[in-house]
Design a protein around this motif. Sequence first.
Motif, PDB file in Angstrom:
ATOM      1  N   GLU A 236       1.070  -1.630  -0.061  1.00 48.18           N
ATOM      2  CA  GLU A 236      -0.299   0.122   0.202  1.00 48.18           C
ATOM      3  C   GLU A 236       1.353   0.997  -0.315  1.00 48.18           C
ATOM      4  OE1 GLU A 236      -0.612  -2.600   1.697  1.00 48.18           O
ATOM      5  OE2 GLU A 236      -2.873  -3.136   1.406  1.00 48.18           O
ATOM      6  N   ASN A 240       0.375   4.338  -2.570  1.00 48.86           N
ATOM      7  CA  ASN A 240       0.720   5.627  -2.461  1.00 48.86           C
ATOM      8  C   ASN A 240       1.807   7.249  -2.812  1.00 48.86           C
ATOM      9  OD1 ASN A 240      -1.122   5.727  -0.377  1.00 48.86           O
ATOM     10  ND2 ASN A 240      -0.172   4.773   1.219  1.00 48.86           N
ATOM     11  N   VAL A 243       0.598   7.401  -6.410  1.00 49.50           N
ATOM     12  CA  VAL A 243      -0.275   8.003  -6.240  1.00 49.50           C
ATOM     13  C   VAL A 243       0.069   9.406  -5.981  1.00 49.50           C
ATOM     14  CG1 VAL A 243      -2.686   8.796  -4.760  1.00 49.50           C
ATOM     15  CG2 VAL A 243      -2.216   6.747  -5.182  1.00 49.50           C
ATOM     16  N   MET A 278      -9.888   8.593   5.930  1.00 46.34           N
ATOM     17  CA  MET A 278      -9.536   8.016   4.533  1.00 46.34           C
ATOM     18  C   MET A 278     -10.563   8.153   3.233  1.00 46.34           C
ATOM     19  SD  MET A 278      -6.453   6.888   5.225  1.00 46.34           S
ATOM     20  CE  MET A 278      -6.480   6.520   3.720  1.00 46.34           C
ATOM     21  N   MET A 279     -11.586   8.259   4.191  1.00 48.14           N
ATOM     22  CA  MET A 279     -13.092   8.784   3.222  1.00 48.14           C
ATOM     23  C   MET A 279     -12.460  10.319   2.791  1.00 48.14           C
ATOM     24  SD  MET A 279     -17.225   9.351   4.402  1.00 48.14           S
ATOM     25  CE  MET A 279     -17.027   7.604   4.770  1.00 48.14           C
ATOM     26  N   PHE A 281      -9.779  11.493   1.791  1.00 46.09           N
ATOM     27  CA  PHE A 281      -8.667  11.258   1.312  1.00 46.09           C
ATOM     28  C   PHE A 281      -8.829  11.091   0.416  1.00 46.09           C
ATOM     29  CE2 PHE A 281      -5.443   8.809  -0.013  1.00 46.09           C
ATOM     30  CZ  PHE A 281      -4.148  10.134  -0.616  1.00 46.09           C
ATOM     31  N   GLY A 282      -9.882  10.106  -0.084  1.00 47.45           N
ATOM     32  CA  GLY A 282     -10.371   9.179  -1.267  1.00 47.45           C
ATOM     33  C   GLY A 282     -11.075   9.950  -2.215  1.00 47.45           C
ATOM     34  N   LEU A 285      -8.941  12.385  -3.454  1.00 51.53           N
ATOM     35  CA  LEU A 285      -8.323  11.881  -5.153  1.00 51.53           C
ATOM     36  C   LEU A 285      -9.090  12.270  -6.162  1.00 51.53           C
ATOM     37  CD1 LEU A 285      -5.428  10.312  -5.821  1.00 51.53           C
ATOM     38  CD2 LEU A 285      -6.388   8.357  -4.299  1.00 51.53           C
ATOM     39  N   VAL A 286      -9.999  11.178  -5.738  1.00 56.86           N
ATOM     40  CA  VAL A 286     -11.085  11.114  -7.280  1.00 56.86           C
ATOM     41  C   VAL A 286     -11.078  11.865  -7.538  1.00 56.86           C
ATOM     42  CG1 VAL A 286     -13.472  10.652  -7.608  1.00 56.86           C
ATOM     43  CG2 VAL A 286     -12.308   8.817  -5.998  1.00 56.86           C
TER      44      VAL A 286
END
Length: 319
Positions: A236, A240, A243, A278-279, A281-282, A285-286
């Motif tokens: 992971e 990252n 990413v 993390m939500m 963060f996601g 990112l999206v």
Amino acid sequence: MNRLFVPALIAVLVLMPAIVHDAYVLHVAIVIGINVVMAVSMWLLGITGLISFGQAGFMFIGAMTTALLTKNLHWPFWVALPLSAVIPGLIAAPVGRLSLRVKGVYFFLVTLAFGQVVAGVFAYFEDPFGGWYGIRNIPPPQPATLFSTLNKVPFYYLSLGLVLLTCWVIHRISRSWFGNVLWSIRESDLLASSIGVNVQGSKLIAFIVSAFFAGAAGSVYAGYFGYISPLVFTFEYSVNILVFIVVGGFASMAGPIVGALVLTIVPEAFRVTGKYQMMAFGLILVFSMLLMPQGIIGAWQRLAVRRAFGRRIARQGGR
């Protein structure tokens, strides 16, 4: 203006501990520095068209080398640091020769397997690698009275020094004739080979240099945190790093730097949200991928071009 920006930025970074006295802010800056080194080292592979999921494995080897040399053999950190970069580079030579025989998704899988093997070996042998529990109480750099857990400033300058060295070396490589070779390989390795470029040899050199700096980042990580474990240097983490580059942009070395900066700060900013960290963060990112498919630097460059074009049209219209 561009010529003055980098020296001014370096001056600000050097003077930051004199301005910012918050230990937590300096801690985040140290983590950003380690992530920048990892992202820039992978970016060097990216300009050849390669993406390695084994970067965390090379980082782990560097961290383990520092841990074993400083804790078990009582070697100074300043001796362990260069060795922790050299050893992953040496290991990268045979690994690269094998993995570079394949392309595309197969290269991803081979480097992924390498990272898993490294973590598995270190986890299986409790002596001397500590098993899944890892190694604790790794000695800090010398002098220990200066590099203490309560004093983040020396670690900050250590991280900053590694960042500057890494960025300088890789920038020089990317702008050199060898860098042009790597860019040409990314465009078409068949075309590059047809004009006499040693494609496999060039990719191997980039792979080794990338592993070298990943090992150095691992050494600084071990010296700063004083603890390493297979649970830290996971697949992971390699994802990252990728990413960071994608969000920042592949076009220039500024991309991985900005990506590592932004995506290290964002989770910290949302830490207070607990399980929603993390939500958040996601989602960020999206949305960044949807709105800025070429990355932050790519979007900034397009905006600069539009502004320059608009000013030119305005000047022509005023005549």
